[in-house]
Design a protein around this motif. Structure first.
Motif, PDB file in Angstrom:
ATOM      1  N   PRO A 187       0.828  -1.211   0.000  1.00 26.64           N
ATOM      2  CA  PRO A 187       0.000   0.000   0.000  1.00 26.64           C
ATOM      3  C   PRO A 187       0.861   1.259   0.000  1.00 26.64           C
ATOM      4  N   GLN A 227      -9.631  13.789  -2.193  1.00 28.13           N
ATOM      5  CA  GLN A 227      -9.620  12.537  -1.436  1.00 28.13           C
ATOM      6  C   GLN A 227      -8.236  12.256  -0.860  1.00 28.13           C
ATOM      7  N   ASP A 274      -9.747   3.103   8.635  1.00 30.98           N
ATOM      8  CA  ASP A 274      -8.950   3.773   7.601  1.00 30.98           C
ATOM      9  C   ASP A 274      -7.784   2.891   7.164  1.00 30.98           C
ATOM     10  N   GLU A 296      -9.003   0.023   5.056  1.00 27.17           N
ATOM     11  CA  GLU A 296      -9.424   0.491   3.732  1.00 27.17           C
ATOM     12  C   GLU A 296      -8.213   0.717   2.829  1.00 27.17           C
ATOM     13  N   GLN A 297      -7.131   1.248   3.394  1.00 30.84           N
ATOM     14  CA  GLN A 297      -5.912   1.424   2.606  1.00 30.84           C
ATOM     15  C   GLN A 297      -5.374   0.076   2.128  1.00 30.84           C
ATOM     16  N   SER A 323      -7.154  -2.667   1.621  1.00 28.74           N
ATOM     17  CA  SER A 323      -8.076  -3.178   0.613  1.00 28.74           C
ATOM     18  C   SER A 323      -7.882  -2.469  -0.725  1.00 28.74           C
ATOM     19  N   ASN A 324      -7.713  -1.153  -0.690  1.00 26.35           N
ATOM     20  CA  ASN A 324      -7.524  -0.389  -1.927  1.00 26.35           C
ATOM     21  C   ASN A 324      -6.247  -0.792  -2.658  1.00 26.35           C
ATOM     22  N   ALA A 325      -5.283  -1.327  -1.903  1.00 26.57           N
ATOM     23  CA  ALA A 325      -4.011  -1.746  -2.502  1.00 26.57           C
ATOM     24  C   ALA A 325      -4.032  -3.211  -2.937  1.00 26.57           C
ATOM     25  N   ILE A 348     -15.530  -4.131   3.313  1.00 23.70           N
ATOM     26  CA  ILE A 348     -14.191  -4.391   2.779  1.00 23.70           C
ATOM     27  C   ILE A 348     -13.361  -5.275   3.709  1.00 23.70           C
TER      28      ILE A 348
END
Length: 495
Positions: A86, A128, A392, A395-396, A398-400, A462
């Motif tokens: 990430p 964002q 948070d 989520e970082q 998951s986004n990665a 997530i």
């Protein structure tokens, strides 16, 4: 926003020489007290127009203070190691410990501004990114960090003049880089987007300071004074003001029923069915981890649960399906001195796996809202804010592309008592039972309440929690493996 930084202010050399000795002495004293107290780290973010003296100023700070206690980090093009994780991972690794100063060039603001200038994304994405930076800074400040954010500024005319002077000086021409000339062509965009970043990200806990960079003496003294004032104020304040948090559960209950009461702990598997199902799920996991689609993902499994709920046995069955080179097991115990000198999530960020790899956390970042909450090791204001910080963080991940599975292994009090007694009677299991385990039984209800709040506040789409009925170890182990496999297949299907 930058008008006052284009006035051409100067300080003559005599005035500079007169003030500098006292400033240096005071900065050294503050730095020494910072080290002695060891209460908080100092993070200095360096941004602004090329040619405005960013590097020269940081060089001076290292001369004025003890450079052994200053860590300067530059974040240029991401390495392969960084690209496999990430985006925030590279910054977390470089955070200074308590009592030290960290200076970040090319930090999170530099990257978002450059991305916007080159059209990689629009203002909505930039906003964002700014919100994400503010969330990180708020968390660091809540953990005690002192953050200074400097924007070194020059007008367009001043910038071009400065670059020409450097180009014509053989002793300083090496300082020029392709980025300097590139920014001279994109100056208007850089300043416009920079103003948007400063306007939206200057907060009381981490304000921006705009420093006029045309005169070296003025620039240096300005930065030195700001650092000194901020350090002295933070050192003088012996503690943070106490917050007044709400401590009611997220989901109100009038009948005293809790989440764990809804589990059917009688579920079980007979030995033959268990052996068949275990073999199927282990083979399935082995195939999924070798799937080429795994190259776009990492896998993180979090194991929490009651004492003696069988976390170790479940982890062993997961590991048995894989080549040891594919995974890493990270046992989490009480933090070390090194870990206590960093923000709470630091010790977990550094273990985030690269793509294609699998990390198992035997206990995790949820310790703050479980054992630290129940045992009173932190204030309610600390564990309450951690729910948002954990969301948070996840989520970082998951986004990665990280596939995150979280397990709470639940047993009832009778089953726990039975297993405690068995451990005391079996020689090779005796090390597993301690006086602390028996003491924790007295706080069973408090831990149940904490688990209910934890799941209610951090089970998200997530990163959902899986509650595992673990009175029967066979049933629990199969459910754990099946859940991991289902999560991987879901992630692959969504690629």
């Amino acid at each position: 926003m930058f008008e006052s930084a284009e006035l051409g202010r100067k300080i003559d050399q005599a005035a500079y020489d007169k003030e500098l000795p006292a400033l240096r002495e005071a900065l050294l004293e503050a730095q020494f007290e910072l080290q002695q107290q060891g209460r908080f780290p100092v993070i200095i973010l360096i941004n602004g127009v090329e040619g405005a003296g960013k590097g020269e100023t940081v060089k001076l700070l290292n001369e004025w203070m003890d450079p052994r206690l200053i860590q300067v980090s530059t974040f240029d093009v991401q390495t392969d190691e960084e690209l496999a994780r990430p985006p925030a991972w590279r910054f977390w690794r470089q955070l200074p410990p308590k009592g030290r100063i960290g200076i970040f060039f090319g930090n999170w603001y530099s990257q978002m501004i450059q991305g916007r200038i080159h059209g990689h994304f629009k203002d909505a994405v930039l906003d964002q990114a700014i919100d994400g930076a503010l969330a990180l800074e708020q968390m660091l400040c809540d953990e005690g960090a002192l953050i200074f954010k400097f924007w070194f500024h020059l007008s367009k005319k001043q910038m071009k003049t400065r670059l020409k002077e450097l180009q014509d000086d053989p002793q300083r021409a090496w300082r020029l880089s392709p980025l300097d000339w590139q920014q001279s062509k994109t100056y208007d965009k850089f300043v416009r987007h920079g103003e948007r970043v400063l306007r939206r990200s200057s907060r009381d806990f981490a304000p921006w300071y705009v420093v006029e960079g045309s005169d070296e003496c003025y620039r240096s003294l300005t930065v030195g004074r700001i650092l000194l004032d901020g350090l002295q104020a933070a050192l003088k304040a012996k503690s943070r003001p106490a917050a007044q948090p709400h401590v009611a559960p997220m989901v109100a209950s009038l009948d005293n029923r809790i989440l764990l009461d809804s589990l059917d702990l009688t579920q079980s598997l007979d030995k033959d069915a268990y052996k068949d199902m275990l073999a199927v799920e282990q083979a399935r996991l082995a195939m999924l981890m070798r799937d080429k689609r795994m190259r776009r993902h990492a896998l993180v499994a979090v194991f929490e649960g009651n004492d003696a709920a069988g976390k170790g046995g479940a982890i062993r069955r997961v590991a048995a399906a894989l080549d040891p080179r594919q995974y890493r097991i990270v046992p989490i115990a009480a933090p070390t001195e090194e870990e206590r000198a960093q923000p709470y999530l630091w010790r977990f960020w550094r273990h985030i796996p690269a793509r294609g790899k699998f990390t198992v956390f035997d206990r995790s970042w949820y310790g703050r809202v479980l054992v630290e909450r129940v045992e009173g090791f932190c204030q309610p204001s600390d564990w309450l804010r951690v729910y948002g910080e954990i969301n948070d963080f996840e989520e970082q991940l998951s986004n990665a592309g990280v596939v995150l599975v979280k397990f709470w292994l639940a047993i009832d009090q009778d089953e726990q008592f039975k297993r405690f007694k068995e451990r005391e009677q079996i020689a090779f299991k005796r090390f597993k039972i301690t006086e602390e385990d028996w003491r924790n039984r007295d706080k069973w209800d408090a831990y149940c309440d904490a688990v209910g709040d934890m799941v209610d506040r951090t089970s998200t789409s997530i990163a959902p929690w899986t509650l595992v009925e673990a009175n029967d170890k066979r049933f629990a182990r199969v459910k754990v493996l099946r859940t991991i496999n289902d999560a991987l297949e879901k992630a692959f299907a969504s690629d």
